[in-house]
Write a protein that holds these residues in place. Structure first.
Motif, PDB file in Angstrom:
ATOM      1  N   ALA A 698      67.465  29.236  78.543  1.00  0.00           N
ATOM      2  CA  ALA A 698      68.060  28.710  79.773  1.00  0.00           C
ATOM      3  C   ALA A 698      68.187  27.202  79.676  1.00  0.00           C
ATOM      4  N   GLY A 699      69.382  26.740  80.107  1.00  0.00           N
ATOM      5  CA  GLY A 699      69.643  25.314  80.053  1.00  0.00           C
ATOM      6  C   GLY A 699      70.390  24.903  78.806  1.00  0.00           C
ATOM      7  N   ASN A 700      70.358  25.720  77.762  1.00  0.00           N
ATOM      8  CA  ASN A 700      71.096  25.424  76.548  1.00  0.00           C
ATOM      9  C   ASN A 700      72.538  25.957  76.655  1.00  0.00           C
ATOM     10  N   LYS A 701      73.354  25.595  75.723  1.00  0.00           N
ATOM     11  CA  LYS A 701      74.764  26.036  75.691  1.00  0.00           C
ATOM     12  C   LYS A 701      74.845  27.419  75.046  1.00  0.00           C
ATOM     13  N   LEU A 702      75.583  28.327  75.721  1.00  0.00           N
ATOM     14  CA  LEU A 702      75.865  29.648  75.168  1.00  0.00           C
ATOM     15  C   LEU A 702      77.270  29.595  74.551  1.00  0.00           C
ATOM     16  N   ARG A 703      77.336  29.735  73.250  1.00  0.00           N
ATOM     17  CA  ARG A 703      78.621  29.652  72.533  1.00  0.00           C
ATOM     18  C   ARG A 703      78.800  30.911  71.691  1.00  0.00           C
ATOM     19  N   LEU A 704      79.794  31.751  72.127  1.00  0.00           N
ATOM     20  CA  LEU A 704      80.094  32.988  71.408  1.00  0.00           C
ATOM     21  C   LEU A 704      81.374  32.758  70.599  1.00  0.00           C
ATOM     22  N   ASP A 705      81.231  32.594  69.302  1.00  0.00           N
ATOM     23  CA  ASP A 705      82.348  32.336  68.387  1.00  0.00           C
ATOM     24  C   ASP A 705      82.654  33.640  67.648  1.00  0.00           C
ATOM     25  N   VAL A 706      83.751  34.278  68.038  1.00  0.00           N
ATOM     26  CA  VAL A 706      84.092  35.594  67.495  1.00  0.00           C
ATOM     27  C   VAL A 706      85.266  35.434  66.523  1.00  0.00           C
ATOM     28  N   CYS A 765      87.984  33.067  68.334  1.00  0.00           N
ATOM     29  CA  CYS A 765      87.996  32.983  69.800  1.00  0.00           C
ATOM     30  C   CYS A 765      86.587  32.583  70.236  1.00  0.00           C
ATOM     31  N   VAL A 766      86.483  31.504  70.997  1.00  0.00           N
ATOM     32  CA  VAL A 766      85.174  30.926  71.371  1.00  0.00           C
ATOM     33  C   VAL A 766      85.009  31.040  72.866  1.00  0.00           C
ATOM     34  N   PHE A 767      83.891  31.618  73.297  1.00  0.00           N
ATOM     35  CA  PHE A 767      83.519  31.726  74.718  1.00  0.00           C
ATOM     36  C   PHE A 767      82.260  30.873  74.917  1.00  0.00           C
ATOM     37  N   THR A 768      82.322  29.862  75.775  1.00  0.00           N
ATOM     38  CA  THR A 768      81.229  28.888  75.933  1.00  0.00           C
ATOM     39  C   THR A 768      80.788  28.824  77.391  1.00  0.00           C
ATOM     40  N   ILE A 769      79.461  28.829  77.613  1.00  0.00           N
ATOM     41  CA  ILE A 769      78.865  28.607  78.943  1.00  0.00           C
ATOM     42  C   ILE A 769      77.920  27.416  78.805  1.00  0.00           C
ATOM     43  N   GLU A 770      78.234  26.359  79.528  1.00  0.00           N
ATOM     44  CA  GLU A 770      77.385  25.169  79.503  1.00  0.00           C
ATOM     45  C   GLU A 770      76.182  25.386  80.426  1.00  0.00           C
ATOM     46  N   GLY A 771      74.985  25.137  79.883  1.00  0.00           N
ATOM     47  CA  GLY A 771      73.761  25.257  80.704  1.00  0.00           C
ATOM     48  C   GLY A 771      73.547  26.659  81.193  1.00  0.00           C
ATOM     49  N   ALA A 772      73.221  27.545  80.275  1.00  0.00           N
ATOM     50  CA  ALA A 772      73.035  28.947  80.631  1.00  0.00           C
ATOM     51  C   ALA A 772      71.941  29.112  81.666  1.00  0.00           C
ATOM     52  N   GLU A 773      72.168  30.064  82.573  1.00  0.00           N
ATOM     53  CA  GLU A 773      71.212  30.364  83.632  1.00  0.00           C
ATOM     54  C   GLU A 773      70.821  31.827  83.555  1.00  0.00           C
ATOM     55  N   ARG A 774      69.845  32.180  84.373  1.00  0.00           N
ATOM     56  CA  ARG A 774      69.347  33.554  84.307  1.00  0.00           C
ATOM     57  C   ARG A 774      70.421  34.559  84.714  1.00  0.00           C
ATOM     58  N   GLN A 775      71.273  34.206  85.691  1.00  0.00           N
ATOM     59  CA  GLN A 775      72.296  35.148  86.135  1.00  0.00           C
ATOM     60  C   GLN A 775      73.398  35.348  85.095  1.00  0.00           C
ATOM     61  N   ASP A 776      73.416  34.522  84.034  1.00  0.00           N
ATOM     62  CA  ASP A 776      74.400  34.711  82.974  1.00  0.00           C
ATOM     63  C   ASP A 776      74.001  35.795  81.996  1.00  0.00           C
ATOM     64  N   GLU A 777      72.864  36.383  82.173  1.00  0.00           N
ATOM     65  CA  GLU A 777      72.395  37.439  81.276  1.00  0.00           C
ATOM     66  C   GLU A 777      73.169  38.716  81.511  1.00  0.00           C
ATOM     67  N   GLY A 778      73.497  39.452  80.447  1.00  0.00           N
ATOM     68  CA  GLY A 778      74.207  40.723  80.563  1.00  0.00           C
ATOM     69  C   GLY A 778      74.948  41.082  79.281  1.00  0.00           C
ATOM     70  N   VAL A 779      75.830  42.103  79.387  1.00  0.00           N
ATOM     71  CA  VAL A 779      76.611  42.586  78.251  1.00  0.00           C
ATOM     72  C   VAL A 779      78.031  42.028  78.379  1.00  0.00           C
ATOM     73  N   TYR A 780      78.420  41.257  77.411  1.00  0.00           N
ATOM     74  CA  TYR A 780      79.765  40.680  77.384  1.00  0.00           C
ATOM     75  C   TYR A 780      80.632  41.520  76.426  1.00  0.00           C
ATOM     76  N   SER A 781      81.830  41.887  76.908  1.00  0.00           N
ATOM     77  CA  SER A 781      82.782  42.677  76.101  1.00  0.00           C
ATOM     78  C   SER A 781      83.980  41.806  75.767  1.00  0.00           C
ATOM     79  N   VAL A 782      84.378  41.852  74.528  1.00  0.00           N
ATOM     80  CA  VAL A 782      85.550  41.113  74.083  1.00  0.00           C
ATOM     81  C   VAL A 782      86.581  42.146  73.566  1.00  0.00           C
ATOM     82  N   VAL A 783      87.826  42.042  74.070  1.00  0.00           N
ATOM     83  CA  VAL A 783      88.917  42.950  73.696  1.00  0.00           C
ATOM     84  C   VAL A 783      90.061  42.107  73.137  1.00  0.00           C
TER      85      VAL A 783
END
Length: 1318
Positions: A698-706, A765-783
């Protein structure tokens, strides 16, 4: 988060203690370490100990011991044991073996040795040395005293107070150990407050110094020889060496000699020279025949007689009587008190009157002394005779000027004198003005108000402690001002501190006064400025700071600051410096021929490190470059190859953690495919799987580079639950893809959120969330979708965080220096399991929290130690998981570490009955810092383990009767003391108690005052209390004169332990014998009390006049019939003249029944009466004589008394004998002696038993009993034996001497020499 470094508070589980041992025995010191493989080192006086024949060092696991064999006095000293960073100091004290009983015990070292004055030794023999105090044998108890009195001072042996008799010697000894001193110590001896005794050395005072090179001990001695009475008082010894100082106070008491010097009349007759000085020499007097050689001194004899006479009546002040008496009475008073030196008496009286001459300048002088507290002001006042006179004020004999002065005159003028500019301004005040107030803040103020002169001293300091004098003309009065320094209080206490190793520590306190001296200690040892400049002491007004440069583990401990009015303690903990990671290395995916750069940043720029690849150290070469610039460490790999793929690790030197990252090699394949290529998602290149879990803090950057592929460029849709975003790039002709946002069955994700960013590039394709929080937790689907098809992948994102703070801690129990604290786990663990907890404590009045553990503690119950008993503390807890440390919990309720008391002592059973037990005990020996709340009493039946409270709650008394018990039960009792810390250890009985009545024989305890006859007056109250014992309750019976005692005659009240006989108002009939009987079945005990009720006696009977003669009357009477039930102790006889009838007592307490009344006046008529007296008093009525007696007038014949004359006659006696003489021919010679006798004796002189009275060569003189025979120009033939004979009617006495006449040889030789020269 890097792993914190563990720091042990102490390496020892059991520490060695200070011990005492006798010479020749062995002593063992034991220690236990926390770790079994710890290395232990033993030291003595900071020197390492090696095992040999004297020292045996043993180790068994975590147990270590040091054995000192055949202990000697040299083994005494300071020892230490060292393990890791912990060092424990202890001492060995060596005592001497007990001396044999035949040897006389000696005084302890350090005490004053009183020795009689040595007799003068012959010239040939050397003088015996004075007694050496430091080599004195052991004391009577056989144990050598411990001379190490104060570890923080310089003295190893301090001078002790002593007593001495006038004329004897005494020695005071001080010893200083110079082992730790850089400079030779200097010692000064003082008497009183300021008198330095170094300038007083001489006949009666000697100062000596010695030095032992082996022990480096300096011994300083002060010898007082032939002590005098004025030597008594307070003394002080000061020792200094460079910046170290110590002092010691002691006192000397001088007693007067018990024996009085006997009067030697022959020694009183001594010759004096012209100057009046004593002529020294042997007892043969002078050896020349000169007339003027001296004359006999009789004043000494008179003075000694005067001294002896004065000692006989020391309670009377003769001089005070003479001072008050008129001059005509001087001779009478002197004769009465034995003063024979009348001339000396008159001189002394004249001097006394001159000294008491009234002062002409002062009406009221200063008091002898004043005292004032430091910082306060004092006002000295004198009253002068002349209101216009000027006074001067002196301080220690030097005149000083004021900084402000007030002067008032009767004209209501205020004269303001400016001392600086010597100007004067006069302000006239009219009669309507009331007051004018002037405020002058100056040191010294002179005031003049009428006849009064004032000196005001503001803000008194120690410099004002001096002698002050007021001078008016030629007269002066003096006083002494003592400035009392108040105790220095600590206003702001020290605070506990925890610092990193190498940092600077500052301990600050604040005292009540500026410039005060304080003393700093660490673990009981005084701190000083050393050569390494480890410690620095700073003063800033009232603030005092102790600075420790570059703190190390050895600096851990308790630091104390002391003043003369208090102290403060703080604890310093030094922690190994923890390395923080500002930037960690990240995973890299690099294509062939590209550059790979691993970069990290740590907190300490001096820390170096090593790079590893798959556990093998990376070496720099042409492609690999390793750099370290400041806090940044870099690993650069040029021209990446497939073999460079792997796990890379950076390990900082000296720190137990590492930083890891992975290098992924991306292989690029060039395939010739048609333009229609279905989209493909490339996830987890190593595992070739499409589903994975991403963990982000939490608080760090979430960066999903697909990585994605597809031709044409696919559309990417990101969804989490029902939320989606769509990004589609524009044509390639624009050079870069275009992005658009769409909505997919849910919320809109736009750039306005500020946290979520989606971007696509060619192949990614890059999906980024600055300052991850607890509510950002879950299953992310990329199509990914294009006309050729679509591909889908799910990414599980887990957001982890530090846990929530634990619940508020609870204090379960407290000890002497510890407490047990418990808390509940946090409500949310942050997504990672809690690995432990970190605890902190602080003093309630402090703001600094101290960490108790550095490794996470896994349990939720912790025992905190090393606290100060009696000081309030608070606790708080942090939760730690793999992510980091939570916020702290709320502070616990304040608590005070206190130890339970020791068990009660002396538990015993007072009494046992069928249903009760009486217990008694004493308070515990150790109560501790908390007050004793009470005692709890419990009992347990034999055969069970259930303890039942005897009473509800606690009792404050130390005795208790436990009631309502079952008869026949065997019970065990215990008592526990309770305080804030809880119950103490129980005090139990040695064996169970059987609940049953114990048969006890009846016994009456008759009080001592009732064993004799009890006498009371009629009307008094009688209350007789007689205790008894017996079980079961005995039967009590009273009887009088062997008759049962009725309740109407006297009241009786009985209890289990005593009986009371009560008579409210006594009468004569209550007299008699009272018997008491105490009976249990067939066993009884008896006692009796005799009561005697007494009353006033009756009147005497039949008073008659038996005979009358001259001025005397003989009376006779009979005793009274009623004596009042007691013995008649006497009679009172009174007389009265018939004219006045005023009664006068002639005899009181007269025992007989007849008397003679004398000294009656002729011509008067008398009547008489008699009273009877007993123990109660006089009889109510007297017995009067029926007739009067008339005293006839008769002639008086005076018969003078006969006195026998006193015989003053006394036989002659020579009080001073003749002395053998040796004279030179041709010079007159005299022989003298003294004689006394009544009547005056006849004196006859003889030479060689021949009467020489009529010889013309001789001249006999006699004056006041002194006899002198003068021989005119004797020749050698005049030598011989001369005799003086004194004769009177009462006897005779003879004295003789030898006279030797030497010829004038020198003159004859001179004449012959002159003749030869001529």
């Amino acid at each position: 988060m890097p792993e914190p470094v563990k720091k042990a508070v102490s390496a020892f589980a059991k520490k060695p203690k200070t011990q005492e041992a006798e010479e020749g025995s062995s002593v063992v010191f034991e220690a236990e370490t926390e770790k079994p493989d710890a290395k232990v080192k033993w030291q003595r006086n900071s020197q390492d100990i090696v095992g040999d024949s004297r020292y045996a060092i043993a180790a068994d696991g975590n147990r270590h011991s040091l054995t000192v064999k055949a202990v000697t006095r040299d083994d005494a000293g300071s020892y230490a044991v060292i393990a890791g960073g912990s060092k424990v100091k202890f001492e060995l004290k060596v005592t001497s073996k007990p001396e044999a009983p035949a040897e006389a015990p000696a005084s302890e070292p350090g005490t004053a040795n009183v020795e009689p004055e040595p007799e003068p030794a012959p010239a040939s023999s050397p003088a015996a040395p004075a007694g050496n105090v430091q080599e004195a044998p052991p004391a009577e108890d056989g144990h050598a005293p411990d001379t190490r009195q104060d570890l923080t001072g310089l003295f190893t042996e301090k001078p002790q107070s002593g007593e001495v008799t006038v004329g004897e010697n005494i020695t005071f000894v001080a010893k200083v150990n110079a082992t730790s001193l850089l400079k030779k110590p200097t010692v000064k001896w003082f008497k009183g407050k300021w008198m330095d005794l170094a300038s007083k050395s001489g006949k009666h005072l000697q100062l000596k110094e010695s030095h032992d090179r082996n022990t480096k001990v300096h011994t300083f001695e002060m010898h007082i020889i032939a002590a005098k009475a004025n030597f008594a008082g307070a003394y002080r010894c000061e020792v200094s060496s460079k910046d170290k100082f110590d002092s010691c106070n002691f006192s000397l008491t001088v007693h007067e000699a018990c024996t009085t010097e006997s009067l030697d009349i022959r020694a009183a007759f001594r010759r004096t020279n012209e100057g009046g000085k004593k002529k020294s020499g042997p007892s043969t007097s002078s050896t020349d025949g000169n007339e003027d050689s001296g004359e006999l001194d009789f004043s000494t004899l008179l003075k000694k007689r005067e001294a002896v006479q004065a000692n006989t009546d020391s309670d009377v002040d003769v001089w005070d009587i003479l001072h008050r008496a008129p001059a005509s009475e001087y001779e009478k008073i002197a004769f009465q008190y034995g003063i024979t030196d009348l001339r000396g008496m008159l001189k002394r009286l004249k001097k006394m009157k001159k000294e008491e001459k009234k002062s002409e300048a002062f009406l009221k002088k200063l008091d002898p002394a004043y005292q004032v507290n430091k910082g306060h002001k004092i006002k000295l006042a004198v009253e002068v005779a002349n209101p216009d006179v000027e006074v001067k004020w002196l301080k220690n004999g030097q005149e000083f000027q004021p900084t402000g002065r007030f002067q008032f005159n009767p004209c209501y003028n205020i004269i303001i004198i400016n001392m600086k500019h010597s100007t004067k301004s006069v302000i006239h005040i009219s009669s309507l003005c009331l007051f004018l107030c002037l405020i002058i803040t100056s040191k010294y103020i002179f005031e003049s108000v009428g006849n009064m002169r004032y000196l005001t001293i503001n803000h008194c300091s120690l410099a004002d402690d001096a002698a002050y004098c007021c001078v008016v003309g030629e007269e002066k009065c003096t006083t002494e001002l003592f400035v009392k320094e108040p105790p220095i209080l600590i206003v702001k206490n020290l605070e506990d501190q925890m610092v990193m190793k190498g940092e600077r520590v500052e301990l600050e306190c604040e005292v009540s006064e500026e410039g005060a001296n304080v003393k700093w200690e660490k673990d009981g040892v005084e701190l000083t400025r050393d050569e390494s400049f480890k410690y620095r002491f700073k003063k800033d007004g009232c603030k005092h700071v102790l600075m420790i440069n570059e703190a190390s583990k050895d600096d851990c401990g308790h630091y104390k600051v002391k003043t003369n009015g208090g102290e403060s303690v703080a604890e310093v903990l030094v922690q190994e410096k923890q390395l923080e990671v500002y930037q960690s290395i990240a995973d890299l995916t690099v294509k062939a021929k590209d550059q790979a750069l691993f970069k990290c940043e740590v907190s300490d720029e001096n820390v170096r490190g090593t790079w590893y690849k798959n556990g093998v150290e990376v070496k720099a070469d042409a492609r690999i470059n390793i750099t370290h610039i400041g806090r940044i460490h870099k690993l650069t790999i040029d021209d990446v190859k497939p073999e460079d793929e792997g796990d890379y690790t950076f390990v900082p030197d000296g720190h137990a953690f590492n930083l890891s990252a992975k290098l992924n090699f991306l292989e690029v394949k060039i395939d010739y495919v048609p333009r229609q290529d279905p989209p493909k998602i490339h996830l987890d290149c190593m595992g070739r799987t499409a589903e994975s879990t991403i963990v982000v803090v939490a608080g760090n950057k979430l960066r999903l580079d697909v990585p994605i592929t597809g031709d044409p460029a696919p559309t990417v849709i990101w969804t989490r639950a029902e939320k989606a975003s769509c990004v589609k790039p524009e044509g390639e002709e624009k050079g870069r893809p275009a992005t658009s946002w769409t909505v997919k069955d849910g919320d809109v994700v736009t750039e306005g959120d500020g946290r979520v960013h989606v971007e696509t590039t060619k192949g990614h394709c890059v999906f980024t969330i600055e300052g991850a929080e607890r509510q950002d937790e879950g299953v992310y689907s990329v199509v990914v979708r294009n006309p050729a098809g679509e591909d889908t992948a799910d990414i599980n994102v887990k957001v982890v965080d530090v846990p929530d703070p634990p619940q508020i801690p609870r204090i379960l129990s407290v000890g002497e220096d510890s407490c047990v604290v418990q808390w509940d786990p946090p409500l949310f663990d942050g997504g990672q399991p809690v690995i432990g907890y970190v605890l902190e404590r602080k003093k309630k009045k402090s703001y600094r929290w101290m960490r108790l553990n550095f490794d996470p503690y896994p349990e939720t119950t912790y025992e905190a130690r090393r606290m100060i008993e009696g000081v309030p503390y608070e606790m708080r807890v942090y939760a730690v998981n793999s992510i980091g440390m939570s916020r702290h919990s709320p502070a616990s309720q304040p608590f005070v570490p206190v130890a339970p008391t020791s068990e009660p002592t002396g538990l015993c059973v007072d009494d046992v009955s069928d249903t009760s037990v009486s217990l008694r005990w004493r308070p515990p020996e150790r109560v501790g810092a908390a007050d004793l709340e009470g005692y709890g009493v419990e009992y347990c039946k034999e055969g069970t383990d259930e303890w039942i409270p005897a009473i509800q709650g606690l009792t404050e008394r130390t005795s208790l009767i436990v009631r309502d018990l079952s008869t026949g039960d065997k019970l065990q009792f215990r008592v526990r003391a309770y305080n804030m810390a809880g119950p103490s250890a129980p005090a139990t009985l040695a064996q169970p108690i059987t609940i049953r009545e114990i048969m006890q024989r009846p016994k009456i305890w008759l009080p001592r005052n009732l064993r004799q006859t009890l006498i009371k007056k009629v009307g008094d109250t009688v209350n007789i209390v007689i205790p008894f014992q017996g079980k079961p309750r005995p039967k009590v019976t009273w009887s009088k004169d062997k008759e049962p005692l009725s309740s109407a005659f006297a009241s009786v009240r009985n209890s289990e332990t005593d009986t009371i006989l009560f008579i409210r108002k006594t009468e004569r009939k209550h007299s008699g014998r009272y018997d008491l009987q105490v009976q249990i079945e067939n066993v009884e005990d008896t006692a009796c009390v005799n009561l005697q009720i007494v009353d006033l006696p009756g009147s005497p009977e039949a008073l008659k006049i038996v005979d009358v003669w001259g001025f005397n009357v003989a009376l006779e009477w009979k005793p009274p019939k009623d004596s009042g039930n007691c013995e008649i102790t006497g009679y009172t006889v009174q007389k009265a003249e018939k004219k006045t009838m005023e009664w006068f007592t002639v005899f009181d307490q007269y025992r007989r029944t007849h008397c003679v009344v004398s000294d009656l006046i002729m011509g008067n008529e008398y009547v008489f009466r008699v009273f009877a007296i007993n123990l109660v008093g006089l009889s109510p009525e007297p017995c009067n004589s029926k007739d009067g007696v008339y005293i006839q007038k008769t002639g008086i014949v005076y018969k003078p008394p006969n006195y026998k004359d006193h015989d003053f006659s006394e036989a002659p006696k020579f009080t001073h004998p003749l002395v053998n003489r040796s004279v030179i021919a041709g010079y007159n010679a005299t022989l003298s002696c003294a004689v006394r006798g009544i009547p005056k004796p006849k004196v006859t002189w003889y030479k060689n038993k021949m009467d020489i009275t009529n010889e013309a060569k001789y001249r006999m003189l006699s004056k006041q009993g002194v006899l002198t025979l003068e021989i005119r120009k004797p020749c050698p033939f005049d030598g011989g034996v001369y005799t003086c004979k004194a004769v009177n009617a009462s006897g005779e006495d003879v004295v003789e001497c030898k006279l030797e006449v030497r010829p004038q040889i020198a003159k004859e030789e001179k004449k012959e020499e002159k003749k030869q020269k001529a």
